[in-house]
Design an enzyme around this catalytic site. Structure first.
Site, PDB file in Angstrom:
ATOM      1  N   ILE A 130       0.888  -1.210   0.101  1.00  0.00           N
ATOM      2  CA  ILE A 130      -0.031  -0.142   0.054  1.00  0.00           C
ATOM      3  C   ILE A 130       0.871   1.165  -0.114  1.00  0.00           C
ATOM      4  O   ILE A 130       1.516   1.538   0.900  1.00  0.00           O
ATOM      5  CB  ILE A 130      -0.922   0.132   1.222  1.00  0.00           C
ATOM      6  CG1 ILE A 130      -1.674  -1.376   1.269  1.00  0.00           C
ATOM      7  CG2 ILE A 130      -1.938   1.123   1.181  1.00  0.00           C
ATOM      8  CD1 ILE A 130      -2.594  -1.395   2.477  1.00  0.00           C
ATOM      9  N   ASP A 131       0.715   1.988  -1.066  1.00  0.00           N
ATOM     10  CA  ASP A 131       1.438   3.280  -1.120  1.00  0.00           C
ATOM     11  C   ASP A 131       0.751   4.303  -0.638  1.00  0.00           C
ATOM     12  O   ASP A 131      -0.401   4.618  -0.926  1.00  0.00           O
ATOM     13  CB  ASP A 131       1.911   3.570  -2.833  1.00  0.00           C
ATOM     14  CG  ASP A 131       2.865   2.376  -3.338  1.00  0.00           C
ATOM     15  OD1 ASP A 131       3.290   1.950  -2.579  1.00  0.00           O
ATOM     16  OD2 ASP A 131       2.773   2.329  -4.533  1.00  0.00           O
ATOM     17  N   VAL A 132       1.171   4.861   0.307  1.00  0.00           N
ATOM     18  CA  VAL A 132       0.358   5.984   1.096  1.00  0.00           C
ATOM     19  C   VAL A 132       1.215   7.388   1.325  1.00  0.00           C
ATOM     20  O   VAL A 132       2.215   7.480   1.299  1.00  0.00           O
ATOM     21  CB  VAL A 132       0.495   5.573   2.756  1.00  0.00           C
ATOM     22  CG1 VAL A 132      -0.495   6.274   3.401  1.00  0.00           C
ATOM     23  CG2 VAL A 132      -0.280   4.010   2.786  1.00  0.00           C
ATOM     24  N   THR A 145      -2.435   5.585  -2.580  1.00  0.00           N
ATOM     25  CA  THR A 145      -2.080   5.811  -3.846  1.00  0.00           C
ATOM     26  C   THR A 145      -1.751   4.588  -4.778  1.00  0.00           C
ATOM     27  O   THR A 145      -1.406   3.588  -4.008  1.00  0.00           O
ATOM     28  CB  THR A 145      -0.916   6.859  -4.180  1.00  0.00           C
ATOM     29  OG1 THR A 145       0.215   6.501  -3.852  1.00  0.00           O
ATOM     30  CG2 THR A 145      -1.217   8.235  -3.448  1.00  0.00           C
ATOM     31  N   ASN A 175       4.184   1.266   2.407  1.00  0.00           N
ATOM     32  CA  ASN A 175       5.339   2.152   1.770  1.00  0.00           C
ATOM     33  C   ASN A 175       4.947   3.665   1.830  1.00  0.00           C
ATOM     34  O   ASN A 175       3.876   4.038   1.163  1.00  0.00           O
ATOM     35  CB  ASN A 175       5.228   1.641   0.268  1.00  0.00           C
ATOM     36  CG  ASN A 175       6.481   2.088  -0.554  1.00  0.00           C
ATOM     37  OD1 ASN A 175       7.224   2.896   0.096  1.00  0.00           O
ATOM     38  ND2 ASN A 175       6.789   1.696  -1.855  1.00  0.00           N
TER      39      ASN A 175
END
Lengths: 248, 207
Positions: A130-132, A145, A175
């Site tokens: 999970i790109d945060v 995102t 992430n």
């Protein structure tokens, strides 16, 4: 003795080479992946993650030939992410010699993919990254995102982590876009929130600058995966390329 | 002379094992060709994924009956890795298919009730092992450093005498089982650096 925290270099593939970004932008070439794997073998690294940052965005998908060469060389556990959007592709990567396959954008578009992958390759091999990114006037809101932080999603990161765990993910990787390559420490606030909400293993990446940063995370939240990018590929403030490995 | 047969049936990391054999100068073949099994002295049975599809693949390919001859009738050593280990049991809670039953036991889900904080399952990462240091398989192994684990089900061996080593996660779990020349390893020796290489060398030293 007991299960130990995992100290994990995160390597970014772009084409046939490795790059390192800052806030998911400004990729700097840092070398050849096979060479990096050989060095990390010698350093007896706990686990290695490879993320192809162009595979989804370009539509090309995973570079299976390159992944095969990397796996044949590796004597450490491997996780691969980038361009995986169905269970069959995940199974093909596992068969090449990867222990885990990570999905991000595809799972946001279609969460059911997580369940399909778990049925095909087993829960233990399914990772959701999970790109945060922080948003709002005070940076108080977390936004999920994808596509190298170009696309924003409505779902809350904690809710998405819970959903993925329920669907059969074996691990969540958090992430931080804002901290990527900045070497100013991990985002503990978000890590704590997610840790409280799920029982599956998790890994935190984005911001690690020193062995102290790794230790602070593993002391508080271990056993946990402590990821690093710049920390393991650069030396000094001018970002001179040097592949290295440190354990607390 | 040793000839290690790495069984390639589309499950598990044969390339990484072959790479270790190259490095350590262990003669090997990677094959699913039953005609070549006769030339082998030792067998490595990797395995990833779920129990049922793995054992069905082994049965339908004819590998299983060939191994019955080579391992059970002729007494050639075999080591099953991860799900390859689980196949040696009588059965598994993960599936409905019967196992080989070569080392009595049943594969069952790890009990996490004694793990008081997350993570629970899967058991993921490096864990130490404890075991009988005089066993030939454990010679030269750094047991504190241990091996890389990635699993939710474990081998509940029926006879304590068949357990060479254990790891602790929630409870004490067998991680190397051995009945004579039949060996199972729960962790991934091919992804466990020098300890893993050592274990593979110790295995090919068995006769």
């Amino acid at each position: 003795m007991m299960l130990r925290s995992r100290i994990i270099p995160f390597l970014l593939l772009s084409g046939k080479g490795l790059v390192k970004t800052r806030k998911f932008e400004d990729p700097k070439y840092v070398g050849d992946p096979i060479n990096a794997v050989k060095i990390f073998n010698e350093k007896e690294v706990d686990e290695l993650t490879l993320l192809d940052i162009g595979a989804t965005a370009s539509g090309k998908g995973p570079d299976f030939d390159l992944l095969q060469d990397i796996a044949a060389e590796s004597r450490m556990p491997l996780c691969y992410g980038g361009g995986v959007d169905d269970a069959q592709t995940a199974a093909r990567i596992i068969a090449l010699g990867y222990e885990k396959v990570s999905v991000s954008h595809a799972a946001l578009e279609r969460p059911e993919l997580v369940r399909e992958m778990a049925a095909r390759v087993g829960r233990q091999s399914v990772v959701v990254t999970i790109d945060v990114k922080k948003e709002g006037i005070f940076g108080s809101n977390y936004r999920v995102t994808s596509l190298n932080a170009k696309q924003k999603h409505k779902i809350d990161p904690v809710a998405f982590a819970v959903q993925c765990a329920e669907l059969g993910a074996g691990e969540i990787v958090l992430n931080s876009v804002d901290r990527d390559g900045m070497m100013q420490g991990y985002d503990f606030e978000l890590a704590r929130k997610v840790r409280k909400a799920i029982t599956i293993p998790m890994t935190v990446v984005g911001g690690a600058a020193s062995v102290d940063d790794l230790r602070t995370l593993t002391d508080e939240m271990g056993p946990i995966g402590a990821g690093g990018g710049s920390l393991f590929v650069f030396k000094g403030k001018y970002r001179a390329v040097l592949i290295s490995y440190l354990r607390p | 002379m040793v000839m290690l047969c790495i069984i390639d049936y589309g499950s598990g990391n044969v390339a990484a094992i072959a790479n270790i054999c190259d490095r350590e100068r262990i003669p090997y073949i990677i094959t699913d060709d039953l005609n070549q099994f006769e030339t082998a002295t030792h067998f490595l049975l990797p395995g990833v994924g779920a129990f049922d599809p793995t054992i069905i693949k082994l049965k339908e390919s004819g590998i299983l009956s060939a191994l019955e001859t080579e391992v059970m009738a002729k007494g050639k050593p075999i080591m099953g890795i991860c799900v390859g280990m689980h196949l040696l049991a009588n059965g598994s809670d993960e599936g409905d298919q019967p196992g080989l039953g070569w080392i009595p036991g049943h594969v069952t889900l790890i009990d996490t009730s004694e793990l008081h904080k997350p993570p629970h399952l899967p058991h993921m990462g490096w864990n130490s092992i404890a075991g009988d240091a005089t066993d030939p398989l454990l010679q030269g192994i750094d047991m504190d450093h241990g091996f890389y684990f990635l699993h939710s089900f474990y081998y509940d061996a029926a006879n304590p005498g068949d357990v060479v080593a254990t790891s602790t996660y929630g409870s004490v779990l067998p991680c190397i089982v051995r009945k004579g020349h039949v060996v199972g390893a729960q962790f991934h020796p091919e992804k466990s650096h020098s300890n893993g290489i050592r274990l593979i060398k110790n295995f090919v030293g068995l006769s």
